[in-house]
Design a protein around this motif. Structure first.
Motif, mmCIF file in Angstrom:
data_model
loop_
_atom_site.group_PDB
_atom_site.id
_atom_site.type_symbol
_atom_site.label_atom_id
_atom_site.label_comp_id
_atom_site.label_asym_id
_atom_site.label_seq_id
_atom_site.Cartn_x
_atom_site.Cartn_y
_atom_site.Cartn_z
ATOM 1 N N ASN A 48 -33.450 -53.588 38.284
ATOM 2 C CA ASN A 48 -33.569 -55.043 38.436
ATOM 3 C C ASN A 48 -32.618 -55.642 39.461
ATOM 4 O O ASN A 48 -32.612 -56.848 39.655
ATOM 5 C CB ASN A 48 -33.397 -55.737 37.071
ATOM 6 N N GLN A 49 -31.774 -54.782 40.105
ATOM 7 C CA GLN A 49 -30.866 -55.354 41.094
ATOM 8 C C GLN A 49 -31.052 -54.688 42.457
ATOM 9 O O GLN A 49 -32.018 -53.960 42.653
ATOM 10 C CB GLN A 49 -29.446 -55.269 40.573
ATOM 11 N N GLN A 72 -36.176 -56.662 32.999
ATOM 12 C CA GLN A 72 -35.891 -55.454 32.210
ATOM 13 C C GLN A 72 -36.797 -55.334 30.988
ATOM 14 O O GLN A 72 -37.193 -54.246 30.611
ATOM 15 C CB GLN A 72 -34.417 -55.445 31.796
ATOM 16 N N ALA A 109 -30.491 -52.963 30.167
ATOM 17 C CA ALA A 109 -29.212 -53.203 29.502
ATOM 18 C C ALA A 109 -29.328 -52.860 28.019
ATOM 19 O O ALA A 109 -30.401 -52.987 27.413
ATOM 20 C CB ALA A 109 -28.802 -54.655 29.694
ATOM 21 N N ARG A 140 -17.888 -58.046 31.361
ATOM 22 C CA ARG A 140 -18.561 -59.316 31.662
ATOM 23 C C ARG A 140 -17.602 -60.493 31.476
ATOM 24 O O ARG A 140 -16.806 -60.510 30.537
ATOM 25 C CB ARG A 140 -19.793 -59.481 30.763
ATOM 26 N N ARG A 189 -26.177 -68.711 30.495
ATOM 27 C CA ARG A 189 -27.257 -67.720 30.395
ATOM 28 C C ARG A 189 -26.727 -66.409 29.805
ATOM 29 O O ARG A 189 -25.659 -65.936 30.184
ATOM 30 C CB ARG A 189 -27.858 -67.453 31.788
ATOM 31 N N MET A 230 -28.245 -62.312 28.274
ATOM 32 C CA MET A 230 -29.388 -61.403 28.274
ATOM 33 C C MET A 230 -30.253 -61.683 27.041
ATOM 34 O O MET A 230 -29.810 -62.342 26.110
ATOM 35 C CB MET A 230 -28.898 -59.958 28.286
ATOM 36 N N GLN A 277 -32.717 -61.816 34.435
ATOM 37 C CA GLN A 277 -31.739 -62.022 35.508
ATOM 38 C C GLN A 277 -32.309 -62.798 36.702
ATOM 39 O O GLN A 277 -31.627 -63.624 37.301
ATOM 40 C CB GLN A 277 -31.214 -60.645 35.960
ATOM 41 N N ASN A 303 -20.772 -59.174 35.288
ATOM 42 C CA ASN A 303 -19.684 -58.466 35.971
ATOM 43 C C ASN A 303 -19.561 -58.973 37.410
ATOM 44 O O ASN A 303 -20.473 -59.623 37.939
ATOM 45 C CB ASN A 303 -19.950 -56.955 35.927
ATOM 46 N N THR A 355 -22.506 -57.806 40.004
ATOM 47 C CA THR A 355 -23.765 -58.560 39.907
ATOM 48 C C THR A 355 -23.562 -59.988 40.411
ATOM 49 O O THR A 355 -24.379 -60.533 41.159
ATOM 50 C CB THR A 355 -24.251 -58.574 38.437
ATOM 51 N N ASP A 393 -25.412 -50.070 30.404
ATOM 52 C CA ASP A 393 -26.808 -50.043 30.863
ATOM 53 C C ASP A 393 -27.349 -48.663 30.524
ATOM 54 O O ASP A 393 -26.612 -47.672 30.558
ATOM 55 C CB ASP A 393 -26.889 -50.267 32.381
HETATM 56 C C1 GCU Z 1 -25.697 -56.545 34.447
HETATM 57 C C2 GCU Z 1 -26.381 -55.303 34.019
HETATM 58 C C3 GCU Z 1 -27.861 -55.417 34.149
HETATM 59 C C4 GCU Z 1 -28.353 -56.662 33.491
HETATM 60 C C5 GCU Z 1 -27.614 -57.853 33.980
HETATM 61 C C6 GCU Z 1 -28.061 -59.108 33.265
HETATM 62 O O1 GCU Z 1 -25.829 -56.698 35.791
HETATM 63 O O2 GCU Z 1 -25.923 -54.235 34.816
HETATM 64 O O3 GCU Z 1 -28.492 -54.324 33.569
HETATM 65 O O4 GCU Z 1 -29.683 -56.860 33.782
HETATM 66 O O5 GCU Z 1 -26.255 -57.667 33.800
HETATM 67 O O6 GCU Z 1 -27.216 -59.884 32.904
HETATM 68 O O7 GCU Z 1 -29.259 -59.301 33.092
#
Ligand code: GCU
Length: 331
Positions: free
Chosen positions: A38-39, A77, A95, A153, A174, A176, A197, A215, A218, A241
Protein backbone atom coordinates in the motif's frame (compact mmCIF):
# COMPACT_ATOMS: atom_id res chain seq x y z
CA UNK A 1 -14.33 -15.73 -44.52
CA UNK A 2 -12.94 -17.47 -41.47
CA UNK A 3 -13.97 -15.47 -38.38
CA UNK A 4 -10.97 -14.10 -36.48
CA UNK A 5 -12.15 -15.70 -33.29
CA UNK A 6 -11.48 -19.21 -34.54
CA UNK A 7 -7.88 -18.25 -35.36
CA UNK A 8 -7.47 -17.01 -31.83
CA UNK A 9 -9.11 -20.16 -30.48
CA UNK A 10 -6.72 -22.31 -32.53
CA UNK A 11 -3.74 -20.37 -31.23
CA UNK A 12 -4.96 -20.74 -27.63
CA UNK A 13 -5.56 -24.47 -28.13
CA UNK A 14 -2.09 -24.86 -29.61
CA UNK A 15 -0.56 -23.08 -26.64
CA UNK A 16 -2.46 -25.29 -24.21
CA UNK A 17 -1.22 -28.34 -26.11
CA UNK A 18 2.35 -27.06 -25.93
CA UNK A 19 2.09 -26.45 -22.18
CA UNK A 20 0.85 -30.00 -21.76
CA UNK A 21 3.78 -31.56 -23.64
CA UNK A 22 5.90 -32.54 -20.63
CA UNK A 23 9.65 -32.32 -21.03
CA UNK A 24 9.55 -31.14 -24.61
CA UNK A 25 7.26 -28.20 -23.81
CA UNK A 26 8.48 -24.67 -24.31
CA UNK A 27 9.44 -23.06 -20.96
CA UNK A 28 6.33 -21.57 -19.37
CA UNK A 29 8.18 -18.89 -17.39
CA UNK A 30 8.31 -18.35 -13.66
CA UNK A 31 5.37 -18.66 -11.29
CA UNK A 32 4.57 -15.07 -10.44
CA UNK A 33 3.41 -14.16 -6.94
CA UNK A 34 1.30 -11.04 -7.29
CA UNK A 35 1.94 -9.04 -4.14
CA UNK A 36 -0.07 -6.02 -2.98
CA UNK A 37 1.69 -3.20 -1.15
CA UNK A 38 0.00 0.00 0.00
CA UNK A 39 2.98 2.36 0.00
CA UNK A 40 5.68 3.55 -2.38
CA UNK A 41 8.79 1.96 -3.87
CA UNK A 42 10.86 4.05 -1.41
CA UNK A 43 9.51 2.19 1.57
CA UNK A 44 12.00 -0.24 3.20
CA UNK A 45 9.31 -2.93 3.08
CA UNK A 46 9.06 -2.60 -0.69
CA UNK A 47 12.85 -2.86 -0.97
CA UNK A 48 12.89 -5.94 1.26
CA UNK A 49 10.26 -7.56 -0.98
CA UNK A 50 12.37 -6.84 -4.06
CA UNK A 51 15.38 -8.46 -2.42
CA UNK A 52 13.21 -11.43 -1.35
CA UNK A 53 12.03 -11.81 -4.96
CA UNK A 54 15.58 -11.69 -6.34
CA UNK A 55 16.77 -14.32 -3.90
CA UNK A 56 13.76 -16.55 -4.53
CA UNK A 57 14.25 -16.31 -8.27
CA UNK A 58 17.94 -17.16 -7.98
CA UNK A 59 17.41 -20.02 -5.54
CA UNK A 60 14.67 -21.65 -7.65
CA UNK A 61 16.51 -21.21 -10.95
CA UNK A 62 13.95 -18.68 -12.08
CA UNK A 63 10.86 -20.74 -11.26
CA UNK A 64 9.35 -18.25 -8.77
CA UNK A 65 9.34 -14.49 -8.46
CA UNK A 66 7.29 -11.70 -6.91
CA UNK A 67 5.41 -9.07 -8.88
CA UNK A 68 4.92 -6.23 -6.41
CA UNK A 69 2.12 -3.71 -6.93
CA UNK A 70 2.81 -0.63 -4.74
CA UNK A 71 0.74 2.45 -3.86
CA UNK A 72 -2.58 0.71 -3.15
CA UNK A 73 -2.87 -0.15 -6.87
CA UNK A 74 -4.61 -3.37 -5.85
CA UNK A 75 -6.73 -1.60 -3.21
CA UNK A 76 -6.24 -0.71 0.42
CA UNK A 77 -5.00 -3.30 2.91
CA UNK A 78 -8.45 -4.58 3.74
CA UNK A 79 -9.26 -5.14 0.03
CA UNK A 80 -5.89 -6.70 -0.72
CA UNK A 81 -6.26 -9.16 2.15
CA UNK A 82 -9.56 -10.26 0.61
CA UNK A 83 -7.83 -10.72 -2.76
CA UNK A 84 -5.24 -12.94 -1.07
CA UNK A 85 -7.96 -14.97 0.66
CA UNK A 86 -9.79 -15.58 -2.60
CA UNK A 87 -6.57 -16.45 -4.44
CA UNK A 88 -6.97 -13.59 -6.94
CA UNK A 89 -3.48 -12.54 -5.82
CA UNK A 90 -0.90 -14.53 -3.87
CA UNK A 91 0.52 -12.14 -1.27
CA UNK A 92 0.08 -8.78 0.46
CA UNK A 93 1.63 -6.75 3.23
CA UNK A 94 -1.05 -5.82 5.73
CA UNK A 95 -0.84 -4.24 9.14
CA UNK A 96 -1.31 -6.49 12.17
CA UNK A 97 -4.69 -4.98 13.22
CA UNK A 98 -6.30 -6.29 10.02
CA UNK A 99 -5.27 -9.82 10.93
CA UNK A 100 -6.43 -9.37 14.52
CA UNK A 101 -9.91 -9.39 13.05
CA UNK A 102 -9.35 -13.12 12.31
CA UNK A 103 -7.57 -14.18 15.49
CA UNK A 104 -7.59 -11.93 18.55
CA UNK A 105 -4.28 -13.40 19.77
CA UNK A 106 -2.49 -11.30 17.13
CA UNK A 107 -3.31 -8.23 19.19
CA UNK A 108 -0.34 -9.03 21.45
CA UNK A 109 2.00 -8.12 18.56
CA UNK A 110 0.62 -4.59 18.54
CA UNK A 111 0.13 -3.95 22.22
CA UNK A 112 1.29 -0.64 23.54
CA UNK A 113 4.83 -0.93 24.95
CA UNK A 114 5.20 -4.69 24.37
CA UNK A 115 8.64 -4.20 22.74
CA UNK A 116 11.38 -2.23 24.48
CA UNK A 117 13.04 -1.13 21.23
CA UNK A 118 13.50 -2.11 17.56
CA UNK A 119 16.16 -4.71 18.46
CA UNK A 120 13.77 -6.46 20.80
CA UNK A 121 11.09 -6.47 18.09
CA UNK A 122 13.57 -7.86 15.54
CA UNK A 123 14.50 -10.71 17.88
CA UNK A 124 10.84 -11.59 18.36
CA UNK A 125 10.10 -11.54 14.62
CA UNK A 126 13.11 -13.64 13.62
CA UNK A 127 13.15 -16.15 16.49
CA UNK A 128 10.38 -18.52 15.35
CA UNK A 129 8.41 -17.78 18.52
CA UNK A 130 5.50 -16.54 16.39
CA UNK A 131 5.32 -19.53 14.01
CA UNK A 132 2.24 -21.13 15.59
CA UNK A 133 0.42 -17.83 15.69
CA UNK A 134 1.28 -17.21 12.04
CA UNK A 135 -0.14 -20.58 11.00
CA UNK A 136 -3.33 -20.02 12.99
CA UNK A 137 -5.29 -18.23 10.26
CA UNK A 138 -5.15 -21.30 7.99
CA UNK A 139 -8.71 -22.22 7.15
CA UNK A 140 -9.62 -18.62 6.37
CA UNK A 141 -7.75 -18.58 3.05
CA UNK A 142 -4.44 -17.09 4.11
CA UNK A 143 -1.47 -17.62 6.37
CA UNK A 144 1.12 -15.23 7.72
CA UNK A 145 4.58 -15.82 6.27
CA UNK A 146 6.66 -13.30 8.19
CA UNK A 147 6.49 -9.96 10.00
CA UNK A 148 8.10 -6.64 9.11
CA UNK A 149 8.76 -3.67 11.32
CA UNK A 150 6.89 -0.44 10.82
CA UNK A 151 8.79 1.38 13.54
CA UNK A 152 6.98 3.20 16.34
CA UNK A 153 3.85 5.25 15.72
CA UNK A 154 3.46 8.86 16.85
CA UNK A 155 0.69 11.42 16.57
CA UNK A 156 0.88 14.30 14.07
CA UNK A 157 -1.54 17.14 13.72
CA UNK A 158 -2.29 20.43 12.06
CA UNK A 159 -2.37 23.54 14.24
CA UNK A 160 -0.13 22.64 17.17
CA UNK A 161 1.85 19.79 18.74
CA UNK A 162 0.16 17.47 21.25
CA UNK A 163 2.26 16.99 24.36
CA UNK A 164 -0.31 15.66 26.85
CA UNK A 165 -3.56 13.66 26.85
CA UNK A 166 -5.35 16.97 27.49
CA UNK A 167 -4.05 18.30 24.14
CA UNK A 168 -5.67 15.31 22.46
CA UNK A 169 -9.13 16.17 23.66
CA UNK A 170 -11.63 16.62 20.83
CA UNK A 171 -8.99 15.77 18.21
CA UNK A 172 -10.07 13.46 15.40
CA UNK A 173 -7.09 11.31 14.56
CA UNK A 174 -7.09 8.78 11.75
CA UNK A 175 -6.34 5.20 12.82
CA UNK A 176 -6.11 1.89 10.97
CA UNK A 177 -9.30 -0.10 10.49
CA UNK A 178 -9.30 -1.91 13.84
CA UNK A 179 -11.07 -1.70 17.19
CA UNK A 180 -7.81 -1.84 19.11
CA UNK A 181 -6.50 1.25 17.36
CA UNK A 182 -9.75 3.12 18.01
CA UNK A 183 -9.52 2.19 21.71
CA UNK A 184 -5.89 3.18 21.80
CA UNK A 185 -6.69 6.65 20.54
CA UNK A 186 -9.38 7.13 23.15
CA UNK A 187 -7.10 6.02 25.98
CA UNK A 188 -4.64 8.62 24.73
CA UNK A 189 -7.35 11.26 25.09
CA UNK A 190 -8.50 11.73 21.47
CA UNK A 191 -10.95 10.19 19.02
CA UNK A 192 -9.80 7.54 16.56
CA UNK A 193 -11.32 7.66 13.08
CA UNK A 194 -10.71 4.41 11.11
CA UNK A 195 -9.91 4.66 7.39
CA UNK A 196 -7.56 3.29 4.71
CA UNK A 197 -4.18 4.99 4.27
CA UNK A 198 -4.94 6.37 0.79
CA UNK A 199 -7.59 8.78 2.08
CA UNK A 200 -5.66 10.26 4.99
CA UNK A 201 -3.92 13.16 3.24
CA UNK A 202 -7.07 14.68 1.77
CA UNK A 203 -9.16 14.01 4.89
CA UNK A 204 -6.69 16.09 6.94
CA UNK A 205 -6.49 18.70 4.22
CA UNK A 206 -10.26 19.04 4.12
CA UNK A 207 -10.54 19.26 7.91
CA UNK A 208 -12.39 15.95 8.32
CA UNK A 209 -9.45 14.97 10.52
CA UNK A 210 -7.16 16.95 12.84
CA UNK A 211 -4.32 14.56 12.16
CA UNK A 212 -3.16 10.97 12.09
CA UNK A 213 -0.62 8.68 13.75
CA UNK A 214 2.12 6.79 12.00
CA UNK A 215 5.85 6.18 11.75
CA UNK A 216 8.28 8.80 10.41
CA UNK A 217 8.87 6.94 7.14
CA UNK A 218 5.21 6.76 6.15
CA UNK A 219 4.69 10.34 7.37
CA UNK A 220 7.49 11.59 5.17
CA UNK A 221 7.02 9.34 2.17
CA UNK A 222 3.32 10.18 1.83
CA UNK A 223 4.10 13.89 2.37
CA UNK A 224 1.61 14.09 5.21
CA UNK A 225 3.80 16.80 6.77
CA UNK A 226 2.25 19.11 4.18
CA UNK A 227 -1.13 18.89 5.88
CA UNK A 228 -0.13 17.97 9.47
CA UNK A 229 3.26 19.54 10.20
CA UNK A 230 3.33 18.99 14.01
CA UNK A 231 4.87 15.58 14.67
CA UNK A 232 4.68 14.76 18.39
CA UNK A 233 6.91 11.80 19.26
CA UNK A 234 4.44 9.85 21.40
CA UNK A 235 5.87 6.54 20.10
CA UNK A 236 2.76 4.98 21.61
CA UNK A 237 2.85 1.67 19.79
CA UNK A 238 4.97 -0.49 17.47
CA UNK A 239 2.51 -2.20 15.14
CA UNK A 240 3.89 -5.09 13.11
CA UNK A 241 3.17 -5.44 9.40
CA UNK A 242 2.54 -8.97 8.17
CA UNK A 243 3.40 -10.60 4.87
CA UNK A 244 0.38 -12.80 4.17
CA UNK A 245 0.01 -15.44 1.45
CA UNK A 246 -2.84 -17.43 -0.05
CA UNK A 247 -3.15 -20.68 1.84
CA UNK A 248 -3.81 -22.97 -1.15
CA UNK A 249 -0.96 -21.48 -3.12
CA UNK A 250 1.47 -22.34 -0.32
CA UNK A 251 -0.04 -25.79 0.20
CA UNK A 252 0.36 -26.63 -3.49
CA UNK A 253 4.02 -25.66 -3.69
CA UNK A 254 6.52 -28.44 -4.00
CA UNK A 255 7.78 -29.22 -0.49
CA UNK A 256 11.37 -28.21 -1.12
CA UNK A 257 10.25 -24.99 -2.83
CA UNK A 258 7.97 -24.22 0.09
CA UNK A 259 10.79 -24.64 2.59
CA UNK A 260 13.02 -22.40 0.54
CA UNK A 261 10.23 -19.85 0.22
CA UNK A 262 9.64 -19.81 3.98
CA UNK A 263 13.37 -19.54 4.75
CA UNK A 264 13.94 -16.64 2.35
CA UNK A 265 10.82 -14.85 3.57
CA UNK A 266 12.15 -15.02 7.14
CA UNK A 267 15.52 -13.73 5.95
CA UNK A 268 13.77 -10.80 4.29
CA UNK A 269 12.66 -9.70 7.77
CA UNK A 270 16.26 -9.28 8.87
CA UNK A 271 16.99 -7.30 5.68
CA UNK A 272 13.88 -5.18 6.21
CA UNK A 273 14.91 -4.17 9.76
CA UNK A 274 18.32 -3.06 8.46
CA UNK A 275 16.75 -1.06 5.63
CA UNK A 276 14.27 0.53 8.04
CA UNK A 277 16.99 1.64 10.40
CA UNK A 278 18.97 3.21 7.53
CA UNK A 279 15.91 5.07 6.17
CA UNK A 280 14.73 6.68 9.43
CA UNK A 281 17.06 9.68 9.65
CA UNK A 282 16.52 10.57 6.01
CA UNK A 283 12.75 10.46 6.45
CA UNK A 284 12.90 12.80 9.45
CA UNK A 285 15.21 15.15 7.59
CA UNK A 286 12.99 15.29 4.50
CA UNK A 287 9.98 16.08 6.67
CA UNK A 288 11.93 18.81 8.53
CA UNK A 289 13.21 20.31 5.27
CA UNK A 290 9.60 20.61 4.24
CA UNK A 291 8.47 22.41 7.37
CA UNK A 292 7.64 19.59 9.80
CA UNK A 293 8.22 20.37 13.48
CA UNK A 294 9.25 17.40 15.65
CA UNK A 295 8.46 17.63 19.36
CA UNK A 296 9.64 15.18 22.05
CA UNK A 297 6.84 14.12 24.35
CA UNK A 298 6.76 12.76 27.89
CA UNK A 299 4.98 9.48 27.27
CA UNK A 300 4.30 8.60 30.94
CA UNK A 301 0.84 10.24 31.20
CA UNK A 302 -0.18 8.46 27.96
CA UNK A 303 1.21 5.16 29.28
CA UNK A 304 -0.72 5.53 32.53
CA UNK A 305 -3.99 6.15 30.75
CA UNK A 306 -3.43 3.17 28.44
CA UNK A 307 -2.73 0.62 31.20
CA UNK A 308 -6.36 -0.55 31.41
CA UNK A 309 -6.37 -1.14 27.64
CA UNK A 310 -3.19 -3.16 27.93
CA UNK A 311 -4.79 -5.38 30.59
CA UNK A 312 -7.97 -5.74 28.53
CA UNK A 313 -5.90 -6.92 25.57
CA UNK A 314 -4.56 -9.91 27.52
CA UNK A 315 -7.64 -12.01 28.04
CA UNK A 316 -6.99 -15.47 26.53
CA UNK A 317 -4.38 -17.89 27.97
CA UNK A 318 -2.67 -17.84 24.52
CA UNK A 319 -2.39 -14.06 24.64
CA UNK A 320 -0.90 -14.17 28.11
CA UNK A 321 1.60 -16.89 27.18
CA UNK A 322 2.69 -15.03 24.07
CA UNK A 323 3.04 -11.78 25.97
CA UNK A 324 5.25 -13.50 28.54
CA UNK A 325 7.43 -15.04 25.81
CA UNK A 326 7.89 -11.67 24.11
CA UNK A 327 8.73 -9.92 27.37
CA UNK A 328 11.28 -12.63 28.24
CA UNK A 329 13.11 -11.76 25.03
CA UNK A 330 13.69 -8.18 26.14
CA UNK A 331 17.28 -7.52 27.24
C1 GCU B 1 2.20 1.94 8.46
C2 GCU B 1 2.21 0.50 8.13
C3 GCU B 1 1.26 0.17 7.04
C4 GCU B 1 -0.09 0.74 7.33
C5 GCU B 1 -0.01 2.18 7.64
C6 GCU B 1 -1.37 2.74 8.01
O1 GCU B 1 2.73 2.65 7.43
O2 GCU B 1 3.52 0.13 7.74
O3 GCU B 1 1.14 -1.20 6.87
O4 GCU B 1 -0.91 0.60 6.23
O5 GCU B 1 0.88 2.39 8.68
O6 GCU B 1 -1.43 3.49 8.95
O7 GCU B 1 -2.34 2.43 7.34
Amino acid sequence: VLPKISLVATAVAATILLIGCGDDAAPTGPVVLKTAFNQSENNPQYKALVSFSDKLEAATNGRYKLEIHPNELLGDQRASLELVQSGAIQMAVVANPLVENFNKNFSVLAMPYVYDNPDHQRKVFTSGVLDNLFASTKGTGFEVITAYTAGARSVYTKGAAVTSPADMQGKKIRVMQSDTMIKMLSCMGGTGVPMGQGEVYSAIQQGVLDGAENNEITYSDLKQYEVAPYFSATRHVMVADLLVANENFIAKMDESDRELFRKLAKESTQTQFELWDKALDGARQTAKDNGAVFTEVDIKPFQERCKPLQAAMLTTPEQKALYEKIREMAE
